[in-house]
Scaffold this motif. Structure first.
Motif, short mmCIF file in Angstrom:
data_model
loop_
_atom_site.label_atom_id
_atom_site.label_comp_id
_atom_site.label_asym_id
_atom_site.label_seq_id
_atom_site.Cartn_x
_atom_site.Cartn_y
_atom_site.Cartn_z
N UNK A 88 5.15 36.98 11.63
CA UNK A 88 4.46 37.79 12.64
C UNK A 88 3.07 37.20 12.80
N UNK A 89 2.69 36.97 14.03
CA UNK A 89 1.37 36.45 14.37
C UNK A 89 0.62 37.59 15.04
N UNK A 90 -0.43 38.09 14.36
CA UNK A 90 -1.23 39.17 14.93
C UNK A 90 -2.54 38.58 15.44
N UNK A 91 -2.88 38.94 16.69
CA UNK A 91 -4.14 38.52 17.29
C UNK A 91 -4.80 39.75 17.87
N UNK A 92 -5.99 40.07 17.38
CA UNK A 92 -6.69 41.23 17.91
C UNK A 92 -7.10 41.00 19.35
N UNK A 93 -7.32 42.09 20.07
CA UNK A 93 -7.59 42.01 21.50
C UNK A 93 -8.99 41.52 21.85
N UNK A 94 -9.77 41.10 20.84
CA UNK A 94 -11.09 40.54 21.13
C UNK A 94 -11.18 39.08 20.71
N UNK A 137 -1.01 28.46 16.97
CA UNK A 137 0.17 28.77 16.17
C UNK A 137 0.65 27.55 15.40
N UNK A 138 0.75 26.41 16.07
CA UNK A 138 1.23 25.20 15.41
C UNK A 138 0.35 24.84 14.21
N UNK A 179 2.54 26.68 1.18
CA UNK A 179 3.53 27.65 0.69
C UNK A 179 2.86 29.03 0.52
N UNK A 180 2.08 29.38 1.54
CA UNK A 180 1.33 30.64 1.55
C UNK A 180 2.14 31.73 2.24
N UNK A 181 1.75 32.97 2.02
CA UNK A 181 2.36 34.10 2.71
C UNK A 181 1.51 34.56 3.89
N UNK A 182 0.22 34.27 3.84
CA UNK A 182 -0.71 34.70 4.88
C UNK A 182 -1.70 33.56 5.13
N UNK A 183 -1.93 33.24 6.39
CA UNK A 183 -2.99 32.29 6.75
C UNK A 183 -3.76 32.85 7.94
N UNK A 184 -5.03 32.47 8.00
CA UNK A 184 -5.89 32.90 9.09
C UNK A 184 -6.84 31.76 9.44
N UNK A 185 -7.12 31.57 10.72
CA UNK A 185 -8.17 30.61 11.06
C UNK A 185 -9.53 31.22 10.73
N UNK A 198 -8.28 40.36 9.90
CA UNK A 198 -7.04 40.19 10.66
C UNK A 198 -7.28 39.96 12.14
N UNK A 199 -8.44 39.38 12.50
CA UNK A 199 -8.66 39.03 13.90
C UNK A 199 -7.53 38.17 14.42
N UNK A 200 -7.12 37.19 13.62
CA UNK A 200 -5.94 36.37 13.86
C UNK A 200 -5.32 36.09 12.50
N UNK A 201 -4.02 36.33 12.36
CA UNK A 201 -3.36 36.11 11.08
C UNK A 201 -1.88 35.83 11.30
N UNK A 202 -1.36 34.86 10.55
CA UNK A 202 0.07 34.55 10.55
C UNK A 202 0.62 34.97 9.19
#
Length: 174
Positions: free
Chosen positions: A71-77, A85-86, A96-102, A147-151
């Motif tokens: 699931x890729x969550x991107x906040x509306x701001x 995404x790539x 081999x992570x469970x969560x990544x964020x820029x 969680x502004x942007x998180x995969x």
């Protein structure tokens, strides 16, 4: 079965800025082009206007029920690059992570990066400290991210008991 399924979701309280809206169209077009030439299959998740923490819970549940891989969550701001995404997928697989964020920063001064190390105190209380010393353009291991942007790997979400995104601290749903 050979496809990697990703739910792209935007938890929103209905405050989408027009620049973000325009950027999101470009981002979704980039996903469509990527889907046409890759093993990825993208789906969208939207709850309409609701509290962000409820939207996160609802979309996470739907991603689990629908058998999504990520699931890729991107906040509306958030304004995001077309290839985001790539880039996130590459890191989540390599590490081999469970969560990544820029790198995302606070929206108000002092604009700290929203990544933290946690310190545990007696009684189970948690104190978070901003990570301010890091190498630019590098992977930074941390205990928590905004969680502004998180995969997120959906298989990891499925292991977490509800509530996943609620907090009674000042940290909110991140």
């Amino acid at each position: 079965k050979s496809l990697i399924k990703i739910m792209t979701s935007e938890p929103s309280a209905g405050l989408v800025d027009c620049r973000v809206f325009d950027n999101r169209i470009d981002f979704y077009m980039a996903q469509a082009r990527l889907e046409s030439r890759s093993k990825f299959k993208f789906f969208t998740g939207n709850t309409g206007r609701m509290s962000v923490n409820y939207a996160r819970e609802t979309m996470a549940d739907q991603a689990i029920k629908a058998g999504m891989d990520f699931i890729l969550m991107m906040d509306d701001d958030q304004i995001v690059p077309a290839d985001m995404f790539e880039r996130l997928y590459k890191v989540i697989e390599e590490q081999k992570a469970d969560v990544v964020s820029p790198m995302v920063t606070q929206r108000f001064p002092p604009f700290n990066p929203v990544m933290w190390k946690q310190t545990w105190y007696d009684g189970g209380k948690i104190s978070n400290t901003f990570i301010e010393d890091y190498e630019p353009n590098s992977i930074v291991e941390c205990d928590a991210v905004g969680f502004g942007v998180v995969l997120i790997r959906v298989s990891m979400l499925a292991k977490i008991k509800m509530p996943r995104f609620f907090s009674n601290t000042y940290l909110g749903e991140d």
